[in-house]
Motif scaffolding. Structure first.
Motif, PDB file in Angstrom:
ATOM      1  N   LEU A 294       0.839  -1.204   0.000  1.00  0.00           N
ATOM      2  CA  LEU A 294       0.000   0.000   0.000  1.00  0.00           C
ATOM      3  C   LEU A 294       0.871   1.249   0.000  1.00  0.00           C
ATOM      4  O   LEU A 294       1.953   1.258   0.575  1.00  0.00           O
ATOM      5  CB  LEU A 294      -0.900   0.027   1.237  1.00  0.00           C
ATOM      6  N   GLU A 295       0.329   2.291  -0.615  1.00  0.00           N
ATOM      7  CA  GLU A 295       1.018   3.580  -0.644  1.00  0.00           C
ATOM      8  C   GLU A 295      -0.026   4.687  -0.626  1.00  0.00           C
ATOM      9  O   GLU A 295      -1.032   4.611  -1.343  1.00  0.00           O
ATOM     10  CB  GLU A 295       1.858   3.674  -1.913  1.00  0.00           C
ATOM     11  N   GLU A 296       0.210   5.693   0.197  1.00  0.00           N
ATOM     12  CA  GLU A 296      -0.675   6.857   0.188  1.00  0.00           C
ATOM     13  C   GLU A 296      -0.379   7.665  -1.065  1.00  0.00           C
ATOM     14  O   GLU A 296       0.783   7.898  -1.402  1.00  0.00           O
ATOM     15  CB  GLU A 296      -0.474   7.711   1.442  1.00  0.00           C
ATOM     16  N   VAL A 297      -1.435   8.066  -1.752  1.00  0.00           N
ATOM     17  CA  VAL A 297      -1.300   8.847  -2.982  1.00  0.00           C
ATOM     18  C   VAL A 297      -2.232  10.047  -2.909  1.00  0.00           C
ATOM     19  O   VAL A 297      -3.124  10.104  -2.063  1.00  0.00           O
ATOM     20  CB  VAL A 297      -1.619   7.979  -4.236  1.00  0.00           C
TER      21      VAL A 297
ATOM     22  N   ALA B 282      -6.475   8.943  -0.199  1.00  0.00           N
ATOM     23  CA  ALA B 282      -6.402   7.833  -1.154  1.00  0.00           C
ATOM     24  C   ALA B 282      -5.196   6.947  -0.899  1.00  0.00           C
ATOM     25  O   ALA B 282      -4.139   7.410  -0.470  1.00  0.00           O
ATOM     26  CB  ALA B 282      -6.353   8.365  -2.586  1.00  0.00           C
TER      27      ALA B 282
ATOM     28  N   SER C 216      -3.088   3.597  -2.910  1.00  0.00           N
ATOM     29  CA  SER C 216      -2.957   2.722  -4.068  1.00  0.00           C
ATOM     30  C   SER C 216      -2.375   1.406  -3.556  1.00  0.00           C
ATOM     31  O   SER C 216      -1.736   1.362  -2.507  1.00  0.00           O
ATOM     32  CB  SER C 216      -2.063   3.321  -5.156  1.00  0.00           C
TER      33      SER C 216
ATOM     34  N   ALA D  28      -0.563  -2.480  -4.878  1.00  0.00           N
ATOM     35  CA  ALA D  28      -0.028  -3.403  -5.870  1.00  0.00           C
ATOM     36  C   ALA D  28       0.014  -4.769  -5.202  1.00  0.00           C
ATOM     37  O   ALA D  28       0.447  -4.889  -4.054  1.00  0.00           O
ATOM     38  CB  ALA D  28       1.369  -2.993  -6.306  1.00  0.00           C
TER      39      ALA D  28
ATOM     40  N   THR E 234      -3.699  -4.373  -9.341  1.00  0.00           N
ATOM     41  CA  THR E 234      -3.523  -3.044  -8.759  1.00  0.00           C
ATOM     42  C   THR E 234      -4.881  -2.515  -8.327  1.00  0.00           C
ATOM     43  O   THR E 234      -5.926  -2.994  -8.780  1.00  0.00           O
ATOM     44  CB  THR E 234      -2.889  -2.052  -9.753  1.00  0.00           C
ATOM     45  N   GLY E 235      -4.838  -1.530  -7.477  1.00  0.00           N
ATOM     46  CA  GLY E 235      -6.088  -0.932  -7.039  1.00  0.00           C
ATOM     47  C   GLY E 235      -5.873   0.423  -6.420  1.00  0.00           C
ATOM     48  O   GLY E 235      -4.743   0.821  -6.120  1.00  0.00           O
ATOM     49  N   ARG E 236      -6.982   1.097  -6.252  1.00  0.00           N
ATOM     50  CA  ARG E 236      -6.994   2.391  -5.588  1.00  0.00           C
ATOM     51  C   ARG E 236      -8.226   2.437  -4.703  1.00  0.00           C
ATOM     52  O   ARG E 236      -9.304   2.004  -5.117  1.00  0.00           O
ATOM     53  CB  ARG E 236      -7.022   3.518  -6.616  1.00  0.00           C
TER      54      ARG E 236
ATOM     55  N   THR F 184     -13.603   2.534  -4.989  1.00  0.00           N
ATOM     56  CA  THR F 184     -12.467   1.701  -5.358  1.00  0.00           C
ATOM     57  C   THR F 184     -12.446   1.390  -6.836  1.00  0.00           C
ATOM     58  O   THR F 184     -13.478   1.392  -7.515  1.00  0.00           O
ATOM     59  CB  THR F 184     -12.440   0.374  -4.572  1.00  0.00           C
ATOM     60  N   TYR F 185     -11.244   1.129  -7.292  1.00  0.00           N
ATOM     61  CA  TYR F 185     -10.987   0.625  -8.629  1.00  0.00           C
ATOM     62  C   TYR F 185      -9.923  -0.454  -8.463  1.00  0.00           C
ATOM     63  O   TYR F 185      -8.867  -0.205  -7.885  1.00  0.00           O
ATOM     64  CB  TYR F 185     -10.476   1.746  -9.545  1.00  0.00           C
TER      65      TYR F 185
END
Length: 190
Positions: free
Chosen positions: A29-32, A44, A46, A48, A58-60, A81-82
């Protein structure tokens, strides 16, 4: 220097819940940056999903907060979400895939006790065949899950874990604690 802007308590608690949950090791996870025009407050992440160092999904996940609420949301918080993953062609062409993909989401939220309402979304399956200058690998398939829902509580840790379960299902990872069997190589393979 401007003083820091105080965040509404509901939003701050929701973000803290998202930050506190720990996904399984295959999910990074990563904050974007979050979209700024959808609600007064947004956050948000993201994701992987890695399998053998290959990114397989992948997702968001976006948290929206409008203290005034939205009638369509049926609340003041909304998760959007995507998720996308490449699939084997035979799986991607299965007419039951959209229903299965939707069930991955709803079952994952339910399994984590992530109470929600006003859930909606789409599941898209695609098949692609390359031609001409793009000719290359054989046909490929993908699944995309786009959804949004309103959490019943501001503690969003269970929602993050449910979302991570969705990512794992989409990526074809085995359930936690289950080891995938190695793929067999034919006698002529090196």
């Amino acid at each position: 220097m401007a003083p820091p802007i105080a965040l509404p308590e509901t939003f701050a608690r929701a973000v803290a819940g998202l930050r506190s949950a720990t996904p399984r090791p295959e999910i990074v996870l990563e904050e974007v940056g979050a979209p700024q025009r959808l609600a007064p407050y947004a956050f948000a992440l993201s994701a992987a999903v890695l399998r053998d160092d290959d990114e397989v999904a992948t997702g968001r996940l976006i948290l929206l907060h409008d203290p005034a609420g939205h009638e369509a949301w049926q609340g003041t918080l909304r998760l959007v979400t995507y998720v996308t993953a490449e699939l084997e062609v035979d799986l991607a062409s299965d007419p039951l895939l959209p229903g299965v993909g939707w069930t991955w989401l709803t079952d994952a939220l339910d399994a984590q006790g992530a109470g929600h309402r006003a859930i909606g979304g789409t599941v898209t399956q695609t098949l692609s065949t390359r031609f001409g200058e793009l000719a290359g690998p054989p046909a490929a398939g993908d699944i995309e899950i786009r959804a949004s829902w309103t959490p019943l509580r501001a503690d969003l840790g269970p929602h993050l874990l449910g979302w991570c379960t969705l990512l794992a299902s989409t990526a074809g990872l085995p359930p936690p604690g289950v080891t995938a069997l190695p793929t067999r190589r034919s006698a002529g393979a090196a």
